[in-house]
Every structure is written in structure tokens, then in C-alpha cells.
Design a protein around this motif. Structure first.
Motif, short mmCIF file in Angstrom:
data_model
loop_
_atom_site.label_atom_id
_atom_site.label_comp_id
_atom_site.label_asym_id
_atom_site.label_seq_id
_atom_site.Cartn_x
_atom_site.Cartn_y
_atom_site.Cartn_z
N MET A 1 12.25 -126.01 -67.82
CA MET A 1 10.86 -126.55 -67.55
C MET A 1 10.06 -125.33 -66.88
N LEU A 2 10.69 -124.22 -66.56
CA LEU A 2 9.90 -123.05 -65.81
C LEU A 2 9.82 -122.22 -67.05
N ASP A 3 8.65 -121.70 -67.17
CA ASP A 3 8.49 -120.68 -68.38
C ASP A 3 8.74 -119.25 -67.88
N ASP A 4 8.41 -118.36 -68.85
CA ASP A 4 9.15 -117.03 -68.50
C ASP A 4 8.27 -116.19 -67.44
N LYS A 5 6.72 -116.79 -67.44
CA LYS A 5 5.79 -116.01 -66.50
C LYS A 5 6.22 -116.37 -64.89
N THR A 6 6.53 -117.83 -64.90
CA THR A 6 7.14 -118.29 -63.74
C THR A 6 8.05 -117.78 -63.07
N LEU A 7 9.48 -117.53 -63.89
CA LEU A 7 10.71 -116.90 -63.55
C LEU A 7 10.51 -115.39 -63.16
N ALA A 8 9.56 -114.63 -63.87
CA ALA A 8 9.40 -113.31 -63.56
C ALA A 8 8.55 -113.23 -62.26
N ARG A 9 7.70 -114.11 -61.79
CA ARG A 9 7.24 -114.06 -60.54
C ARG A 9 8.42 -114.54 -59.51
N LEU A 10 9.01 -115.30 -59.61
CA LEU A 10 10.14 -115.71 -58.74
C LEU A 10 11.40 -114.50 -58.55
N ASP A 11 11.41 -113.74 -59.54
CA ASP A 11 12.38 -112.59 -59.69
C ASP A 11 11.80 -111.75 -58.52
N ALA A 12 10.76 -111.57 -58.39
CA ALA A 12 10.22 -110.53 -56.94
C ALA A 12 10.17 -111.36 -55.55
N LEU A 13 10.69 -112.48 -55.52
CA LEU A 13 10.85 -113.38 -54.25
C LEU A 13 11.90 -113.42 -54.06
N ALA A 14 12.30 -114.00 -52.69
CA ALA A 14 13.68 -114.40 -52.18
C ALA A 14 13.57 -115.33 -51.00
N LEU A 15 14.33 -116.60 -51.05
CA LEU A 15 14.27 -117.21 -49.88
C LEU A 15 14.84 -116.48 -48.52
N ARG A 16 14.35 -116.70 -47.59
CA ARG A 16 14.83 -116.13 -46.37
C ARG A 16 15.37 -117.27 -45.27
N TRP A 93 7.13 -137.16 -60.01
CA TRP A 93 8.59 -136.57 -60.59
C TRP A 93 8.42 -135.18 -61.36
N GLU A 94 7.45 -135.15 -62.25
CA GLU A 94 7.15 -133.66 -62.61
C GLU A 94 7.16 -132.61 -61.67
N THR A 95 6.26 -132.95 -60.83
CA THR A 95 6.05 -131.85 -59.77
C THR A 95 7.13 -131.70 -58.80
N CYS A 96 7.84 -132.81 -58.40
CA CYS A 96 9.14 -132.46 -57.76
C CYS A 96 10.02 -131.61 -58.59
N LEU A 97 10.34 -131.98 -59.60
CA LEU A 97 11.14 -131.21 -60.48
C LEU A 97 10.89 -129.66 -60.63
N VAL A 98 9.49 -129.26 -60.90
CA VAL A 98 9.25 -127.90 -61.06
C VAL A 98 9.40 -127.17 -59.53
N CYS A 99 9.19 -127.84 -58.47
CA CYS A 99 9.21 -127.44 -57.09
C CYS A 99 10.78 -127.10 -57.01
N ALA A 100 11.66 -128.15 -57.25
CA ALA A 100 13.12 -128.33 -57.14
C ALA A 100 13.57 -126.94 -57.81
N GLU A 101 13.32 -126.95 -59.12
CA GLU A 101 13.81 -125.75 -59.88
C GLU A 101 13.25 -124.34 -59.28
N MET A 102 12.30 -124.37 -59.00
CA MET A 102 11.72 -122.96 -58.33
C MET A 102 12.60 -122.56 -57.18
N LEU A 103 12.84 -123.40 -56.36
CA LEU A 103 13.54 -123.24 -55.33
C LEU A 103 15.09 -123.05 -55.48
#
Length: 283
Positions: A1-16, A93-103
Motif C-alpha cells: 500500500m505504501l508507494d516508493d516516495k513514502t518509503l523513501a521519506r521513511l528511510d530518512a526517519l526513525a522511531l525514538r 480502515w484505509e487510513t489506519c492501515l497506512v498509518c500502521a504500515e508506516m509505523l
């Protein structure tokens, strides 16, 4: 569900994790210590602040990118993702899935151990543990195979879950549970969990737009209410919703729970990240 642009953005971040106590070093992404075990576990990309002594220079010579070696001895954070999968979540549900997958992606790329659980009534559908970026697709498939059903019973389901201590638990829910949410969140805090709540509501729940004779049906138990909708009814509804949200904010603030309020829709995941970055939970 997450596109490449979103994944690339997440690669620069981290949970703390804010509370780096025993048993939870905050994940390999944020650790500067060398693992003492010789047993190799995984690779991940280098991020600024990592210990350069762990860089795999052979991999750099091949790919011209910096990778770090991870070892079994390194302490990881235990991150638990609890997703409310009751029937009232269907519109969100769709919003929750996107948020869950990003986290989940942030946890896995940060070198932490991830557990994903879908909550329905007092039951919990446990997807098990995931570790390393290689497990992202397995986690994604588990989440997307889920369908909202049944009723919400957070105060029954969450305290019954087996959890470790000194980890991070993220709850994604509308919190519309007849039993309440207070016991559920308190049980997480009692077990030394750092807690983040994503409170997700649908747009029509935040700003209902209806008038005339209507029948409102509870999506979980099919109970209904016939009423003549108009200005006074909507004002009373808004007053009740405001009181509910104010009580939730007060409960979370008093106990150090990070609360993120989201309205389901196109920009919800971006707002989630922005709020978590402001709070320091994502960096």
C-alpha cells in the motif's frame, strides 16, 4: 500500500523511545554501541550518528552505499502495534492501515523487534514478531488481510495481552469502546510501556452533515436511534464529542501518553508523522 516516495521519506526517519531503560536500548538505528556477539544478524543502511566502526566496507565497495552490520547481542526495542479492527473502524480502515504500515516500517528499518496485533472484542489476532526490513512485506500482508468486524472491547482485550516491559506500544483506534479505554491504557503503563495513541475518527464523525428524519445505527451492535436531525441535535452531538475528546486529552496528558488525533483521509498519515516529529517520537 505504501508507494516508493513514502518509503523513501521513511528511510530518512526513525522511531525514538524516550525512556531508554533496561532491556530497551531503543533499537540498533539509535545505538552507538558495538554488539559483543559474533553472531551476525542483518544489515541496514547507515544513518548519521551511527558508529562508523560497524560499516561494512566490502558492501560499500560493491554498492557505493554505507551499510552497517547488526549482531544478535545488540539490544533492540520491543515495539507493539495494536490496531483496533472492530466494525466501527470500517470507515477509517484505509487510513489506519497506512498509518500502521508506516509505523511498522519505521520500527523494522530501525532495527527493532515488531509485534502487530489486531483487536476485535476481547479477542486478539496476533501476527507474531517481525524483525528487519526483509519482514516488511509479511507485516503488510498480515495487516491488509484483516477486515474490521465485531465489537470493540479495549478494556477487556488489551490488559489480557502478554507483553514484555520497557517497550513501546502504539494503539490505533477510534476508542469507541463501551467498556472504556482507561483500563487498557493504564495496563500498558503498569507494564512500563511507553504509549502512543493514534485516535482516528472519520470525517462524518467529526463534522456530521445530516438533517431531517434519520435513523442512526451502531455499526457494531446494530442498535439504532430514530431522530429528527437539526441544529439542536447537532449541537448536542458536538458537545458530547468535545467532552469525550477533552477527557481523553486530560487522561493522556496526566499519564504521559502521547496522543495524536487524526481525521481519516488523504493527509492523515502525513499529519501523524508531523505530530510525532514535533513530539520527538520520530526523528
Amino acid at each position: 500500500m505504501l508507494d516508493d516516495k513514502t518509503l523513501a521519506r521513511l528511510d530518512a526517519l526513525a522511531l525514538r523511545l524516550k525512556n531508554r531503560t533496561r532491556g530497551a536500548a531503543g533499537g540498533a538505528r539509535r545505538s552507538s554501541a558495538l554488539g559483543s556477539s559474533a553472531e551476525f544478524s542483518d544489515f541496514r543502511e547507515y544513518v548519521p550518528g551511527d558508529d562508523v566502526r560497524r560499516v561494512d566496507w566490502n558492501a560499500y565497495a560493491r554498492f557505493e552505499r554505507l551499510f552497517l552490520k547488526l549482531f544478535m547481542e545488540e539490544q533492540e526495542a520491543e515495539i507493539t502495534l495494536l490496531v483496533d479492527a472492530s466494525r466501527s473502524m470500517k470507515a477509517k480502515w484505509e487510513t489506519c492501515l497506512v498509518c500502521a504500515e508506516m509505523l511498522g516500517y519505521l520500527a523494522l528499518t530501525g532495527g527493532d523487534r515488531l509485534r502487530v496485533v489486531l483487536l476485535r472484542g476481547r479477542a486478539a489476532s496476533d501476527g507474531g514478531r517481525f524483525a528487519g526490513k526483509k519482514d516488511f512485506l509479511h507485516m503488510e500482508r498480515f495487516l491488509e488481510a484483516g477486515e474490521p468486524s465485531g465489537e470493540t472491547d479495549l478494556d477487556g482485550a488489551v490488559p489480557a495481552l502478554s507483553l514484555g516491559t520497557h517497550g513501546l506500544t502504539i494503539l490505533i483506534s477510534d476508542l469507541f469502546s463501551d467498556s472504556g479505554y482507561e483500563r487498557a491504557l493504564s495496563s500498558l503503563l503498569f507494564r512500563k510501556q511507553e504509549v502512543i495513541v493514534l485516535h482516528v475518527l472519520a470525517e462524518e464523525e467529526v463534522e456530521p452533515r445530516f438533517e431531517g428524519a434519520v435513523r442512526l445505527t451502531d455499526s457494531e451492535n446494530a442498535r439504532y436511534l430514530d431522530l429528527m436531525a437539526g441544529g439542536e441535535v447537532l449541537r448536542e452531538y458536538q458537545k458530547a464529542l468535545d467532552a469525550f475528546r477533552k477527557a481523553l486529552r486530560g487522561f493522556c496528558h496526566k499519564r504521559g501518553v502521547e496522543l495524536i488525533e487524526l481525521t481519516a483521509g488523504e493527509n492523515a498519515s502525513g499529519e501523524m508523522l508531523r505530530r510525532l516529529m514535533t513530539a520527538g517520537s520520530v526523528q
